[in-house]
Scaffold this motif. Sequence first.
Motif, mmCIF file in Angstrom:
data_model
loop_
_atom_site.group_PDB
_atom_site.id
_atom_site.type_symbol
_atom_site.label_atom_id
_atom_site.label_comp_id
_atom_site.label_asym_id
_atom_site.label_seq_id
_atom_site.Cartn_x
_atom_site.Cartn_y
_atom_site.Cartn_z
ATOM 1 N N ILE A 63 0.862 -1.186 0.000
ATOM 2 C CA ILE A 63 0.000 0.000 0.000
ATOM 3 C C ILE A 63 0.898 1.235 0.000
ATOM 4 N N GLN A 64 0.605 2.166 -0.888
ATOM 5 C CA GLN A 64 1.327 3.434 -0.947
ATOM 6 C C GLN A 64 0.432 4.517 -0.348
ATOM 7 N N TYR A 65 0.837 5.098 0.752
ATOM 8 C CA TYR A 65 0.064 6.171 1.374
ATOM 9 C C TYR A 65 0.467 7.522 0.792
ATOM 10 N N THR A 66 -0.426 8.501 0.901
ATOM 11 C CA THR A 66 -0.170 9.826 0.330
ATOM 12 C C THR A 66 1.021 10.525 0.983
ATOM 13 N N ASP A 67 1.332 10.171 2.232
ATOM 14 C CA ASP A 67 2.477 10.803 2.903
ATOM 15 C C ASP A 67 3.814 10.153 2.522
ATOM 16 N N GLY A 68 3.762 9.197 1.579
ATOM 17 C CA GLY A 68 4.983 8.538 1.123
ATOM 18 C C GLY A 68 5.302 7.241 1.835
ATOM 19 N N LYS A 69 4.635 6.970 2.940
ATOM 20 C CA LYS A 69 4.873 5.726 3.669
ATOM 21 C C LYS A 69 4.248 4.555 2.911
#
Length: 138
Positions: A63-69
């Motif tokens: 999973i790619q989160y919007t904060d880059g994590k």
Amino acid sequence: MTIQEQIKDYINSQPEKKRNDMQELHHIILELMPECQLWFLDGKNSENKTVSNPNIGYGFYTIQYTDGKTRDFYQIGMSANTSGISIYVLNIADKTYLNTTYADKIGKASVTGYCIKFKALKDINIEILKAAIKDGLK
């Protein structure tokens, strides 16, 4: 206890009709994903408090989160809930896709962004559910 044993115990802990449907779904998903990584999440957080229903997971994606994590997780999930069974199709970027593609064809099911929820297998079209699961594997 192995993940396979946890999954078996979880499915076996369900009432008979739901248990039978979950066993059938488990086999269907494994047929679609024979070499997949299996997951079992017991629904408890780090403080051992129940925060969700237990989940069986199949496959692997990041999973790619919007904060880059990022977070490693499963592609397809299954869980029992008070009204039936939920199938989660998580590896689809467009959160309207499942609803617009399958809601009218699947039968008596609630289809949201990544979840297909139904009371029993007899209420839905299994072939349509398989197609939705396959879409989550692309």
